[in-house]
Motif scaffolding. Structure first.
Motif, mmCIF file in Angstrom:
data_model
loop_
_atom_site.group_PDB
_atom_site.id
_atom_site.type_symbol
_atom_site.label_atom_id
_atom_site.label_comp_id
_atom_site.label_asym_id
_atom_site.label_seq_id
_atom_site.Cartn_x
_atom_site.Cartn_y
_atom_site.Cartn_z
ATOM 1 N N GLN A 66 -46.339 -21.022 19.376
ATOM 2 C CA GLN A 66 -47.086 -20.291 18.356
ATOM 3 C C GLN A 66 -48.591 -20.511 18.509
ATOM 4 N N LEU A 67 -48.979 -21.737 18.819
ATOM 5 C CA LEU A 67 -50.400 -22.030 19.027
ATOM 6 C C LEU A 67 -50.939 -21.275 20.239
ATOM 7 N N ASP A 68 -50.150 -21.225 21.309
ATOM 8 C CA ASP A 68 -50.568 -20.471 22.497
ATOM 9 C C ASP A 68 -50.702 -18.984 22.175
ATOM 10 N N ALA A 69 -49.794 -18.471 21.338
ATOM 11 C CA ALA A 69 -49.877 -17.061 20.934
ATOM 12 C C ALA A 69 -51.140 -16.819 20.101
ATOM 13 N N ALA A 70 -51.482 -17.769 19.235
ATOM 14 C CA ALA A 70 -52.713 -17.640 18.449
ATOM 15 C C ALA A 70 -53.936 -17.663 19.366
ATOM 16 N N ALA A 71 -53.905 -18.508 20.387
ATOM 17 C CA ALA A 71 -55.017 -18.559 21.346
ATOM 18 C C ALA A 71 -55.120 -17.236 22.108
ATOM 19 N N ALA A 72 -53.987 -16.660 22.470
ATOM 20 C CA ALA A 72 -53.995 -15.369 23.161
ATOM 21 C C ALA A 72 -54.608 -14.287 22.266
ATOM 22 N N GLN A 73 -54.288 -14.320 20.981
ATOM 23 C CA GLN A 73 -54.872 -13.363 20.046
ATOM 24 C C GLN A 73 -56.377 -13.594 19.901
ATOM 25 N N ALA A 74 -56.786 -14.853 19.881
ATOM 26 C CA ALA A 74 -58.207 -15.158 19.791
ATOM 27 C C ALA A 74 -58.964 -14.668 21.022
ATOM 28 N N ARG A 75 -58.355 -14.859 22.197
ATOM 29 C CA ARG A 75 -58.982 -14.360 23.427
ATOM 30 C C ARG A 75 -59.090 -12.842 23.421
ATOM 31 N N ALA A 76 -58.046 -12.170 22.932
ATOM 32 C CA ALA A 76 -58.067 -10.705 22.856
ATOM 33 C C ALA A 76 -59.152 -10.243 21.879
#
Length: 79
Positions: A66-76
């Motif tokens: 979930q944290l990695d998914a949040a980081a991916a959203q932040a990068r996007a």
């Protein structure tokens, strides 16, 4: 934090601009301070946007995935 990565840079005196600069080339090599969920949390702490207690709560409630998914959203969002 990745061992070879320099500390996050906060130069803009505005966290929104610093967020945009969380991907930079400070030493001839591209550095992304949001490359994983844990990196995102470390950047948020360094930016003084979350304190240690809040970070501990996030780590307790979210899985690494979930944290990695949040980081991916932040990068996007940054892009």
């Amino acid at each position: 934090m990745t061992a070879s990565r320099p500390p996050a840079m906060f130069l803009a005196e505005a966290r929104g601009l610093d967020f945009l600069n969380s991907l930079a080339i400070p030493l001839d090599v591209e550095v992304d301070w949001l490359s994983s969920g844990e990196d995102l949390l470390e950047w948020l702490e360094a930016a003084e946007l979350l304190d240690r207690a809040a970070l501990d709560d996030v780590r307790a409630l979210a899985t690494p995935r979930q944290l990695d998914a949040a980081a991916a959203q932040a990068r996007a969002l940054r892009e």
